[in-house]
Design an enzyme around this catalytic site. Structure first.
Site, PDB file in Angstrom:
ATOM      1  N   TYR A 146      18.901  -3.174   0.505  1.00  0.00           N
ATOM      2  CA  TYR A 146      18.606  -4.501   1.058  1.00  0.00           C
ATOM      3  C   TYR A 146      18.688  -5.628   0.025  1.00  0.00           C
ATOM      4  O   TYR A 146      18.582  -6.794   0.387  1.00  0.00           O
ATOM      5  CB  TYR A 146      17.224  -4.511   1.733  1.00  0.00           C
ATOM      6  N   LYS A 201      18.454  10.940  -1.830  1.00  0.00           N
ATOM      7  CA  LYS A 201      19.686  11.585  -1.364  1.00  0.00           C
ATOM      8  C   LYS A 201      20.550  11.870  -2.588  1.00  0.00           C
ATOM      9  O   LYS A 201      21.714  11.477  -2.674  1.00  0.00           O
ATOM     10  CB  LYS A 201      20.385  10.646  -0.354  1.00  0.00           C
ATOM     11  N   ASP A 233      17.221  13.336   4.868  1.00  0.00           N
ATOM     12  CA  ASP A 233      17.452  13.958   6.177  1.00  0.00           C
ATOM     13  C   ASP A 233      16.398  15.042   6.436  1.00  0.00           C
ATOM     14  O   ASP A 233      15.825  15.138   7.533  1.00  0.00           O
ATOM     15  CB  ASP A 233      18.883  14.495   6.318  1.00  0.00           C
ATOM     16  N   ASP A 257      12.201   1.672   5.235  1.00  0.00           N
ATOM     17  CA  ASP A 257      12.211   0.894   6.484  1.00  0.00           C
ATOM     18  C   ASP A 257      12.361   1.852   7.678  1.00  0.00           C
ATOM     19  O   ASP A 257      11.591   1.802   8.641  1.00  0.00           O
ATOM     20  CB  ASP A 257      13.379  -0.107   6.423  1.00  0.00           C
ATOM     21  N   ASP A 261       9.255   3.443  10.547  1.00  0.00           N
ATOM     22  CA  ASP A 261       9.305   3.346  12.019  1.00  0.00           C
ATOM     23  C   ASP A 261       9.189   4.736  12.639  1.00  0.00           C
ATOM     24  O   ASP A 261       8.514   4.920  13.655  1.00  0.00           O
ATOM     25  CB  ASP A 261      10.608   2.688  12.481  1.00  0.00           C
TER      26      ASP A 261
END
Ligand code: IPM
Ligand code: MN
Length: 375
Positions: A146, A201, A233, A257, A261
């Site tokens: 971001y 990752k 993942d 982020d 959620d």
């Protein structure tokens, strides 16, 4: 109830009600805070209210007007509702009413702290397993993918955004996560252990291999906290199948982020999740959900995430007893079953009704605890 006769600390706070459901959940939260202030009698919150976000962008051409930015500079602490409206966009087609670049990057608020905790009485899609959820996501807030916000390149045929991680950024966010894990009273619900999990990752991207090496170095400074690394993942799967394993998760900006959620959904919805954006001198507190314009003004919005964000704010300000009392009041209000959350996260009766339930519960909880509040 009599106010104790002792000097009270005044805390100046910038308030940004935000867009969509923002103003109604902020109204409800400020009412609860005034009530709590009265119950405790040991501190005063001095609110300075400013418009910012999509509505401000439409009116003035600026999502964060200078007066609001100056107020944050001065107050150092802000309580913020959700901002942004899907239809208010920049020329590049991203949302124009957002404040992340201005507040998070601009004020170097590098730690985005997102507790994911089950509240008794709120149904989890994981059923009984949901009762065991209590972990914190520490999302790096100033770099990662971001950082490319507003700086991506786009032509007719291609578009690119860059993910950047720095040694300083990885080091300070890892250290923040370990410090938080050592401070937290409860370990992971699974085994009571203090544990920081780096979500990355590194099997694919060199940026994450870099983050992992730095994380492992920082882990060496905290021999009393366990550590582990998990691919993102696999982590997404584990947060659904085995959420009780986690105590503190630290991760890159976009991963944090997305996973917050996911975590929010496992405890009954984003409407129940607070957050803090913390830097060296400034901090602001906000729910993790969006402005939900489709339910604005209909008495259907859930203010719980914002009320719990206010509790995190009180804790940050050093008003620990008041923060704890507010958290208990919220839990008690939901556990009584008078307020209910329905499909899509809507709460019939909305923010007003939840605020009333929380104030009633606060009064009950406070009866047993008042003498210690704020002392
Ligand atoms: C959040 C939000 C913001 C983010 C958006 C609105 C820019 O989703 O706080 O999680 O992506 O950080
Ligand atoms: Mn988000």
């Amino acid at each position: 109830m009599e106010t104790p006769q002792c000097a009270s600390t005044v805390h100046p706070i910038l308030v940004i009600p935000g867009d969509g459901i923002g103003p109604e959940i902020m109204d409800a939260t400020l009412r609860v805070l005034r009530f709590l202030e009265g119950l405790c009698g040991r501190f005063k919150l001095s609110f300075e209210i400013h418009e910012a976000g999509a509505s401000s962008y439409l009116r003035t051409g600026k999502a964060m007007p200078d007066e609001a930015a100056d107020a944050f500079e001065r107050c150092k602490v802000a309580l913020k509702g959700p901002v942004g409206l899907p239809c208010v966009r920049t020329r590049e087609r991203t949302e124009a009413g957002l404040l992340g670049g201005i507040l998070r990057v601009g004020f170097d608020l590098y730690a985005n702290v997102r507790p994911i905790r089950h509240i008794p009485g709120v149904p989890s899609p994981l059923g009984e397993k949901g009762d065991l959820i209590d972990y914190v996501i520490v999302r790096e807030n100033t770099e990662g993918l971001y950082l490319s916000r507003g700086k991506g390149l786009r032509t007719e045929q291609a578009a690119v955004d860059n993910l950047l991680l720095t040694r300083r950024g990885c080091e300070r966010i890892s250290r923040f996560a370990f410090q938080l894990a050592s401070k937290k009273r409860e370990g992971a619900p699974e085994d009571g252990n203090r544990r920081v999990t780096l979500v990355e990752k590194s099997n694919v991207l060199v940026s994450f291999a870099f983050f992992k090496d730095i994380f492992l170095q920082v882990a060496g400074e905290f021999p009393n906290v366990a550590h582990e690394c998990m691919y993102v993942d696999a982590a997404a799967s584990a947060l659904v199948t085995n959420p009780e394993h986690f105590q503190v998760i630290v991760t890159e900006n976009m991963f944090g982020d997305i996973l917050s959620d996911l975590g929010g959904a496992t405890v009954g919805g984003l409407g129940f999740c607070p957050s803090a954006n913390i830097g060296e001198g400034h901090a602001y507190f906000e729910p993790i959900h969006g402005s939900a314009p489709h339910i604005a003004g209909k008495d259907l919005a859930n203010p719980t995430g914002l009320i719990l964000s206010a509790s995190m704010m009180l804790d940050y300000l050093g008003e620990r007893e008041a923060a704890k009392l507010l958290e208990k009041g919220v839990s008690k209000a939901w556990s009584k079953g008078k307020i209910k959350v329905e499909k899509g996260g809507i709460v019939p009766g909305g923010a007003r009704l939840v605020a009333e339930a929380v104030m009633e519960a606060l009064e009950e909880v406070a009866k047993g605890e008042l003498t210690t509040c704020g002392s």
